[in-house]
Write a protein that holds these residues in place. Structure first.
Motif, PDB file in Angstrom:
ATOM      1  N   PHE A 274      11.324 -15.884  13.740  1.00 34.33           N
ATOM      2  CA  PHE A 274       9.710 -15.863  13.680  1.00 34.33           C
ATOM      3  C   PHE A 274       9.005 -17.262  13.740  1.00 34.33           C
ATOM      4  O   PHE A 274       7.744 -17.061  13.726  1.00 34.33           O
ATOM      5  N   GLU A 275       9.834 -18.221  13.554  1.00 31.15           N
ATOM      6  CA  GLU A 275       9.228 -19.484  13.501  1.00 31.15           C
ATOM      7  C   GLU A 275       9.002 -20.031  15.062  1.00 31.15           C
ATOM      8  O   GLU A 275       8.617 -21.194  15.233  1.00 31.15           O
ATOM      9  N   SER A 276       9.694 -19.366  15.977  1.00 26.64           N
ATOM     10  CA  SER A 276       9.754 -19.718  17.285  1.00 26.64           C
ATOM     11  C   SER A 276       8.487 -19.302  17.939  1.00 26.64           C
ATOM     12  O   SER A 276       8.504 -18.133  18.138  1.00 26.64           O
ATOM     13  N   PRO A 277       7.472 -20.146  18.418  1.00 30.35           N
ATOM     14  CA  PRO A 277       6.190 -19.727  18.991  1.00 30.35           C
ATOM     15  C   PRO A 277       6.402 -19.142  20.396  1.00 30.35           C
ATOM     16  O   PRO A 277       5.453 -18.059  20.649  1.00 30.35           O
ATOM     17  N   GLU A 278       7.438 -19.593  21.126  1.00 27.67           N
ATOM     18  CA  GLU A 278       7.600 -18.852  22.281  1.00 27.67           C
ATOM     19  C   GLU A 278       8.048 -17.144  22.189  1.00 27.67           C
ATOM     20  O   GLU A 278       7.590 -16.458  22.861  1.00 27.67           O
ATOM     21  N   LEU A 279       9.051 -17.048  21.141  1.00 30.66           N
ATOM     22  CA  LEU A 279       9.497 -15.736  20.926  1.00 30.66           C
ATOM     23  C   LEU A 279       8.094 -14.904  20.338  1.00 30.66           C
ATOM     24  O   LEU A 279       8.156 -13.918  20.856  1.00 30.66           O
ATOM     25  N   LEU A 280       7.254 -15.515  19.504  1.00 28.80           N
ATOM     26  CA  LEU A 280       6.348 -14.638  18.903  1.00 28.80           C
ATOM     27  C   LEU A 280       5.251 -14.372  20.084  1.00 28.80           C
ATOM     28  O   LEU A 280       4.696 -13.152  20.304  1.00 28.80           O
ATOM     29  N   GLU A 281       5.146 -15.316  21.089  1.00 33.03           N
ATOM     30  CA  GLU A 281       4.162 -15.029  22.022  1.00 33.03           C
ATOM     31  C   GLU A 281       4.638 -13.988  22.994  1.00 33.03           C
ATOM     32  O   GLU A 281       3.986 -13.145  23.322  1.00 33.03           O
ATOM     33  N   THR A 282       5.939 -14.033  23.324  1.00 30.24           N
ATOM     34  CA  THR A 282       6.621 -13.151  24.327  1.00 30.24           C
ATOM     35  C   THR A 282       6.445 -11.702  23.607  1.00 30.24           C
ATOM     36  O   THR A 282       6.059 -10.747  24.102  1.00 30.24           O
ATOM     37  N   LEU A 283       6.775 -11.567  22.386  1.00 35.88           N
ATOM     38  CA  LEU A 283       6.750 -10.305  21.534  1.00 35.88           C
ATOM     39  C   LEU A 283       5.317  -9.742  21.623  1.00 35.88           C
ATOM     40  O   LEU A 283       4.972  -8.634  21.912  1.00 35.88           O
ATOM     41  N   GLN A 284       4.272 -10.736  21.305  1.00 42.21           N
ATOM     42  CA  GLN A 284       2.849 -10.291  21.198  1.00 42.21           C
ATOM     43  C   GLN A 284       2.340  -9.757  22.649  1.00 42.21           C
ATOM     44  O   GLN A 284       1.712  -8.654  22.642  1.00 42.21           O
ATOM     45  N   GLN A 285       2.732 -10.689  23.742  1.00 40.79           N
ATOM     46  CA  GLN A 285       2.184  -9.789  24.990  1.00 40.79           C
ATOM     47  C   GLN A 285       2.887  -8.840  25.428  1.00 40.79           C
ATOM     48  O   GLN A 285       2.223  -7.846  25.945  1.00 40.79           O
TER      49      GLN A 285
ATOM     50  N   LEU B 207      11.707  -5.195  25.938  1.00 41.12           N
ATOM     51  CA  LEU B 207      11.239  -6.349  25.294  1.00 41.12           C
ATOM     52  C   LEU B 207      12.106  -6.693  24.200  1.00 41.12           C
ATOM     53  O   LEU B 207      12.344  -8.023  23.991  1.00 41.12           O
ATOM     54  N   TYR B 208      12.566  -5.790  23.745  1.00 41.30           N
ATOM     55  CA  TYR B 208      13.733  -5.928  22.662  1.00 41.30           C
ATOM     56  C   TYR B 208      14.906  -6.823  23.295  1.00 41.30           C
ATOM     57  O   TYR B 208      15.452  -7.686  22.616  1.00 41.30           O
TER      58      TYR B 208
END
Length: 125
Positions: free
Chosen positions: A11-22, A48-49
């Protein structure tokens, strides 16, 4: 690597978090249009998962009847539920929840969840 390091590092990956949020926001829009139990919504959450969390190590190994697990609808439901479980754990931690609290206050958490699902409040008794 300790268990705590392992659970927080993805969860420190900004790209992963952005993809999950979107992806979650897109699923929320689908719920408004198709309804909560729609196969389109569970399909989006499953995808998404598959495109985010399932790429992390160690991978979740699901065991069960191979005939059932080969059915696309079952795979979709499993993936959507895995995403929901991870999201629930993250939200729990964000509000200050700790693992030991679930063990000690399991009954109270269960009663609170039932109340939320039924719409009951402490005033309704």
């Amino acid at each position: 690597m300790g268990a705590r390091e392992h659970t927080t590092r993805p969860f420190e990956s900004p790209e992963l978090l952005e993809t999950l949020q979107q992806g979650i926001l897109a699923a929320q829009r689908q719920v408004e249009h198709f309804g909560q139990d729609s196969s389109q919504v569970s399909g989006r959450l499953a995808e998404l998962y598959a495109s985010t969390l399932s790429t992390l190590r160690p991978r979740v190994m699901v065991s069960g009847n191979p005939q059932q697990l080969q059915q696309p609808a079952v795979v979709e439901k499993v993936r959507a539920n895995l995403l929901a479980a991870v999201r629930s754990a993250v939200l729990w931690r964000q509000v200050g929840g700790r693992q030991w609290q679930l063990l000690l206050y399991r009954r109270q958490c269960s009663m609170l969840a039932r109340g939320l699902l039924t719409g009951a409040t402490l005033d309704n008794r």
